[in-house]
Every structure is written in structure tokens, then in C-alpha cells.
Motif scaffolding. Structure first.
Motif, mmCIF file in Angstrom:
data_model
loop_
_atom_site.group_PDB
_atom_site.id
_atom_site.type_symbol
_atom_site.label_atom_id
_atom_site.label_comp_id
_atom_site.label_asym_id
_atom_site.label_seq_id
_atom_site.Cartn_x
_atom_site.Cartn_y
_atom_site.Cartn_z
ATOM 1 N N ARG A 164 0.807 -1.264 -0.061
ATOM 2 C CA ARG A 164 -0.039 -0.005 0.330
ATOM 3 C C ARG A 164 0.810 1.163 0.054
ATOM 4 O O ARG A 164 1.830 1.189 0.785
ATOM 5 N N LYS A 165 0.364 2.338 -0.501
ATOM 6 C CA LYS A 165 1.394 3.663 -0.735
ATOM 7 C C LYS A 165 0.943 4.286 0.539
ATOM 8 O O LYS A 165 -0.222 4.387 1.242
ATOM 9 N N SER A 166 1.996 4.796 1.127
ATOM 10 C CA SER A 166 1.641 5.401 2.546
ATOM 11 C C SER A 166 2.346 6.985 2.623
ATOM 12 O O SER A 166 3.572 7.089 1.766
ATOM 13 N N GLN A 167 1.740 7.700 2.953
ATOM 14 C CA GLN A 167 2.390 9.165 2.990
ATOM 15 C C GLN A 167 3.544 9.365 3.928
ATOM 16 O O GLN A 167 4.434 9.990 3.630
ATOM 17 N N THR A 168 3.748 8.438 4.948
ATOM 18 C CA THR A 168 4.597 8.592 5.761
ATOM 19 C C THR A 168 5.881 7.453 5.609
ATOM 20 O O THR A 168 6.923 7.888 5.883
ATOM 21 N N ALA A 169 5.478 6.402 5.115
ATOM 22 C CA ALA A 169 6.286 5.378 4.864
ATOM 23 C C ALA A 169 6.645 5.010 3.837
ATOM 24 O O ALA A 169 7.723 4.194 3.039
ATOM 25 N N GLY A 170 6.089 5.741 2.473
ATOM 26 C CA GLY A 170 6.391 5.316 1.089
ATOM 27 C C GLY A 170 5.427 4.277 0.655
ATOM 28 O O GLY A 170 4.473 4.531 0.200
ATOM 29 N N ASN A 171 5.990 3.154 1.012
ATOM 30 C CA ASN A 171 5.177 1.943 0.718
ATOM 31 C C ASN A 171 5.063 1.139 2.189
ATOM 32 O O ASN A 171 6.059 0.978 2.910
#
Length: 87
Positions: free
Chosen positions: A69-76
Motif C-alpha cells: 500500500r502507498k503510505s504518505q509517511t512510509a512510502g510503501n
């Protein structure tokens, strides 16, 4: 009365922009994952074999699915699920 009929193009749900990438792990990848985190497949969360996001993978009960999943804080952000039977 005049009605306008619009045809909706059918698309596979796994291609939708909001559906995260699902990857079927090989047996070697499963073993590496379980050994790395000292887990059994029963300790992983489940995903139903009927889930539209994995239908095109031909996943069998007991297989492990990697979800990216794409994550704003972790990238993926990566998650793992064990396939179980069900509708």
C-alpha cells in the motif's frame, strides 16, 4: 418519455487506483518471511480466496499474499495475508 442509457465499462477491481498491489509469494518467499519474523501462517491475518483483488493470482488456500500500500509517511507499507477459503 425519452430515457438515456449509459453503458458502464466493466473493469477488474484489482486494476482500480484505490486497490493496493497484491503479490502471490512463492514457497521460498513464504518460508523466508515466516523464518525472518518467527511466525506461522496461522499467525498472519487472513484474506478470503474469493477476494476480487487476488482472483487473478489463482491463489490457493494456505498461500501467502503480500499487499503493498502507498503510505504518505512510509512510502510503501507492506502487509501479509494467508489465503483462507470463503465467500
Amino acid at each position: 418519455i425519452n430515457y438515456e442509457v449509459k453503458m458502464i465499462e466493466k473493469t477488474d477491481s484489482y486494476e482500480h487506483i484505490l486497490v493496493p498491489k497484491h503479490v502471490l509469494l512463492s514457497e521460498a518467499e513464504e518460508n523466508d518471511l515466516l523464518e525472518k519474523y518467527n511466525l506461522s501462517k496461522k499467525q498472519l491475518p487472513n484474506i478470503l480466496s474469493s477476494d476480487p483483488a487476488i482472483k487473478h493470482h489463482d491463489a490457493k488456500v494456505g498461500n501467502v499474499i503480500k499487499i503493498i500500500r502507498k503510505s504518505q509517511t512510509a512510502g510503501n507499507a507492506v502487509y501479509y495475508r494467508t489465503v483462507i477459503s470463503g465467500k
